[in-house]
Scaffold this motif. Structure first.
Motif, PDB file in Angstrom:
ATOM      1  N   TYR A   1      12.139   4.862   5.979  1.00 19.48           N
ATOM      2  CA  TYR A   1      12.163   4.669   4.623  1.00 19.48           C
ATOM      3  C   TYR A   1      11.256   5.660   4.026  1.00 19.48           C
ATOM      4  CZ  TYR A   1      14.622   0.462   5.887  1.00 19.48           C
ATOM      5  OH  TYR A   1      15.479  -0.542   6.159  1.00 19.48           O
ATOM      6  N   GLU A   2      11.739   6.601   3.285  1.00 18.64           N
ATOM      7  CA  GLU A   2      10.977   8.026   3.015  1.00 18.64           C
ATOM      8  C   GLU A   2       9.798   7.616   2.153  1.00 18.64           C
ATOM      9  OE1 GLU A   2      11.209  12.298   0.722  1.00 18.64           O
ATOM     10  OE2 GLU A   2      13.195  11.038   0.929  1.00 18.64           O
ATOM     11  N   LEU A   3       9.848   6.529   0.918  1.00 18.95           N
ATOM     12  CA  LEU A   3       8.739   6.175   0.371  1.00 18.95           C
ATOM     13  C   LEU A   3       7.437   5.601   1.191  1.00 18.95           C
ATOM     14  CD1 LEU A   3       7.300   5.632  -2.531  1.00 18.95           C
ATOM     15  CD2 LEU A   3       8.476   3.301  -2.370  1.00 18.95           C
ATOM     16  N   LEU A   4       8.027   4.642   1.817  1.00 22.23           N
ATOM     17  CA  LEU A   4       7.078   3.953   2.708  1.00 22.23           C
ATOM     18  C   LEU A   4       6.341   4.769   3.864  1.00 22.23           C
ATOM     19  CD1 LEU A   4       9.036   0.665   3.134  1.00 22.23           C
ATOM     20  CD2 LEU A   4       7.399   1.480   1.614  1.00 22.23           C
ATOM     21  N   ASP A   5       7.097   5.659   4.659  1.00 19.96           N
ATOM     22  CA  ASP A   5       6.568   6.717   5.645  1.00 19.96           C
ATOM     23  C   ASP A   5       5.655   7.592   4.738  1.00 19.96           C
ATOM     24  OD1 ASP A   5       8.008   6.048   7.953  1.00 19.96           O
ATOM     25  OD2 ASP A   5       9.667   7.204   7.564  1.00 19.96           O
ATOM     26  N   GLU A   6       5.917   7.914   3.598  1.00 16.44           N
ATOM     27  CA  GLU A   6       5.093   8.974   2.892  1.00 16.44           C
ATOM     28  C   GLU A   6       3.668   8.063   2.413  1.00 16.44           C
ATOM     29  OE1 GLU A   6       5.094  12.297   2.284  1.00 16.44           O
ATOM     30  OE2 GLU A   6       6.647  12.140   3.478  1.00 16.44           O
ATOM     31  N   GLU A   7       3.906   6.900   1.967  1.00 17.62           N
ATOM     32  CA  GLU A   7       2.676   6.047   1.699  1.00 17.62           C
ATOM     33  C   GLU A   7       1.894   5.780   2.870  1.00 17.62           C
ATOM     34  OE1 GLU A   7       4.265   3.924  -2.419  1.00 17.62           O
ATOM     35  OE2 GLU A   7       4.232   2.500  -0.576  1.00 17.62           O
ATOM     36  N   HIS A   8       2.645   5.431   4.109  1.00 15.41           N
ATOM     37  CA  HIS A   8       1.787   5.425   5.313  1.00 15.41           C
ATOM     38  C   HIS A   8       0.944   6.496   5.639  1.00 15.41           C
ATOM     39  CE1 HIS A   8       4.853   2.040   6.931  1.00 15.41           C
ATOM     40  NE2 HIS A   8       3.597   1.369   6.265  1.00 15.41           N
ATOM     41  N   LYS A   9       1.461   7.718   5.383  1.00 11.73           N
ATOM     42  CA  LYS A   9       0.719   9.001   5.658  1.00 11.73           C
ATOM     43  C   LYS A   9      -0.513   8.900   4.833  1.00 11.73           C
ATOM     44  CE  LYS A   9       4.838  11.583   6.751  1.00 11.73           C
ATOM     45  NZ  LYS A   9       5.852  12.893   6.105  1.00 11.73           N
ATOM     46  N   GLY A  10      -0.426   8.583   3.582  1.00  4.99           N
ATOM     47  CA  GLY A  10      -1.442   8.490   2.505  1.00  4.99           C
ATOM     48  C   GLY A  10      -2.636   7.383   3.204  1.00  4.99           C
ATOM     49  N   LEU A  11      -2.146   6.131   3.644  1.00  2.00           N
ATOM     50  CA  LEU A  11      -3.022   5.079   4.093  1.00  2.00           C
ATOM     51  C   LEU A  11      -3.670   5.777   5.430  1.00  2.00           C
ATOM     52  CD1 LEU A  11      -0.724   1.795   4.327  1.00  2.00           C
ATOM     53  CD2 LEU A  11      -2.243   2.912   2.329  1.00  2.00           C
ATOM     54  N   PHE A  12      -3.011   6.573   6.312  1.00  2.00           N
ATOM     55  CA  PHE A  12      -3.840   7.149   7.421  1.00  2.00           C
ATOM     56  C   PHE A  12      -4.997   8.121   6.620  1.00  2.00           C
ATOM     57  CE2 PHE A  12      -0.814   5.699  10.193  1.00  2.00           C
ATOM     58  CZ  PHE A  12      -1.389   5.560  11.273  1.00  2.00           C
TER      59      PHE A  12
ATOM     60  N   LYS B   1      -8.578   1.860  -1.475  1.00  2.00           N
ATOM     61  CA  LYS B   1      -8.126   0.508  -2.073  1.00  2.00           C
ATOM     62  C   LYS B   1      -7.087   0.623  -2.784  1.00  2.00           C
ATOM     63  CE  LYS B   1     -12.875  -1.545  -2.002  1.00  2.00           C
ATOM     64  NZ  LYS B   1     -13.924  -1.629  -2.931  1.00  2.00           N
ATOM     65  N   LYS B   2      -7.070   1.708  -3.621  1.00  2.00           N
ATOM     66  CA  LYS B   2      -5.840   2.111  -4.751  1.00  2.00           C
ATOM     67  C   LYS B   2      -4.406   2.058  -3.871  1.00  2.00           C
ATOM     68  CE  LYS B   2      -8.220   3.479  -8.665  1.00  2.00           C
ATOM     69  NZ  LYS B   2      -9.647   3.747  -8.537  1.00  2.00           N
ATOM     70  N   VAL B   3      -4.576   3.119  -2.698  1.00  2.00           N
ATOM     71  CA  VAL B   3      -3.164   3.423  -2.285  1.00  2.00           C
ATOM     72  C   VAL B   3      -2.650   2.312  -1.092  1.00  2.00           C
ATOM     73  CG1 VAL B   3      -3.802   5.913  -2.249  1.00  2.00           C
ATOM     74  CG2 VAL B   3      -4.646   4.506  -0.283  1.00  2.00           C
ATOM     75  N   VAL B   4      -3.918   1.347  -0.747  1.00  2.00           N
ATOM     76  CA  VAL B   4      -3.455   0.228  -0.046  1.00  2.00           C
ATOM     77  C   VAL B   4      -2.654  -0.695  -1.076  1.00  2.00           C
ATOM     78  CG1 VAL B   4      -4.179  -1.776   0.983  1.00  2.00           C
ATOM     79  CG2 VAL B   4      -5.025   0.419   1.710  1.00  2.00           C
ATOM     80  N   GLU B   5      -3.158  -0.951  -2.175  1.00  2.00           N
ATOM     81  CA  GLU B   5      -2.504  -1.887  -2.994  1.00  2.00           C
ATOM     82  C   GLU B   5      -1.415  -1.343  -3.567  1.00  2.00           C
ATOM     83  OE1 GLU B   5      -4.743  -4.704  -5.348  1.00  2.00           O
ATOM     84  OE2 GLU B   5      -6.574  -3.754  -4.756  1.00  2.00           O
ATOM     85  N   LYS B   6      -1.048  -0.138  -3.845  1.00  2.00           N
ATOM     86  CA  LYS B   6       0.138   0.396  -4.373  1.00  2.00           C
ATOM     87  C   LYS B   6       1.075   0.213  -3.184  1.00  2.00           C
ATOM     88  CE  LYS B   6       2.734   4.339  -6.493  1.00  2.00           C
ATOM     89  NZ  LYS B   6       3.987   3.616  -5.946  1.00  2.00           N
ATOM     90  N   HIS B   7       0.661   0.827  -2.064  1.00  3.90           N
ATOM     91  CA  HIS B   7       1.896   0.629  -0.888  1.00  3.90           C
ATOM     92  C   HIS B   7       2.389  -0.915  -0.589  1.00  3.90           C
ATOM     93  CE1 HIS B   7       3.940   0.975   2.862  1.00  3.90           C
ATOM     94  NE2 HIS B   7       2.898   0.225   3.321  1.00  3.90           N
ATOM     95  N   PHE B   8       1.412  -1.816  -0.631  1.00  6.10           N
ATOM     96  CA  PHE B   8       1.744  -3.031  -0.383  1.00  6.10           C
ATOM     97  C   PHE B   8       2.820  -3.632  -1.391  1.00  6.10           C
ATOM     98  CE2 PHE B   8      -2.298  -4.225   2.396  1.00  6.10           C
ATOM     99  CZ  PHE B   8      -1.825  -3.495   3.336  1.00  6.10           C
TER     100      PHE B   8
END
Length: 120
Positions: free
Chosen positions: A19-30, A50-57
Motif C-alpha cells: 500500500y503506497e501510503l503505508l510503505d512511504e510512511e513506514h520509510k518515514g518511521l525508520f 512522535k508526530k510521524v508515528v501518530e499520523k501513520h497509526f
C-alpha cells in the motif's frame, strides 16, 4: 522469534506491505527512529518521530476501519501501547529505548502489519 533489525536502520523491500501510503510512511518511521538514534539528545528529532508515528497509526487504522479489517482491535492496541511509550520519552533517549523502538517497528511491520496485506 523476532525479526532481525537491519543495519544500517533503513526501510528496504522486505518491509513492503504493498500500500503506497503505508510503505512511504513506514520509510518515514525508520528514518525517524534512525534520526533519534543518531542524535539521542535532539528534542526536535524526538518530537518529529512522535508526530510521524501518530499520523501513520491514524492513517493505517483508518484504512483498516474502511476495509472492515477483522483484527483491528489487537492491532490498534499495539499502536496505543507504542504511542504511550513514545509520549513518555524525553531527551536524551537511552540506547535501550532506541533498541526497543527499532525492534518494535521491525517486528510490528513483519509480524503484525503483514497480516493485512491484500486485505485493505
Amino acid at each position: 522469534m523476532g525479526f532481525d533489525i537491519p543495519e544500517p536502520y533503513v526501510w528496504d523491500e522486505s518491509f513492503k506491505v504493498f500500500y503506497e501510503l503505508l510503505d512511504e510512511e513506514h520509510k518515514g518511521l525508520f528514518k525517524g527512529i534512525f534520526d533519534v538514534a543518531k542524535a539521542p539528545s535532539d528534542a526536535g528529532a524526538l518530537d518529529h518521530l512522535k508526530k510521524v508515528v501518530e499520523k501513520h497509526f491514524s492513517d493505517e487504522e483508518g484504512m483498516m476501519t474502511a476495509a472492515n479489517y477483522p483484527d483491528i482491535g489487537p492491532h490498534k492496541q499495539a499502536h496505543v501501547e507504542f504511542v504511550a511509550k513514545l509520549k513518555g520519552l524525553t531527551t536524551p533517549v537511552s540506547n535501550d529505548t532506541i533498541h526497543f523502538a527499532k525492534d518494535w517497528l521491525v517486528n510490528h511491520i513483519k509480524g503484525t502489519d503483514f497480516k493485512y496485506k491484500g486485505k485493505l
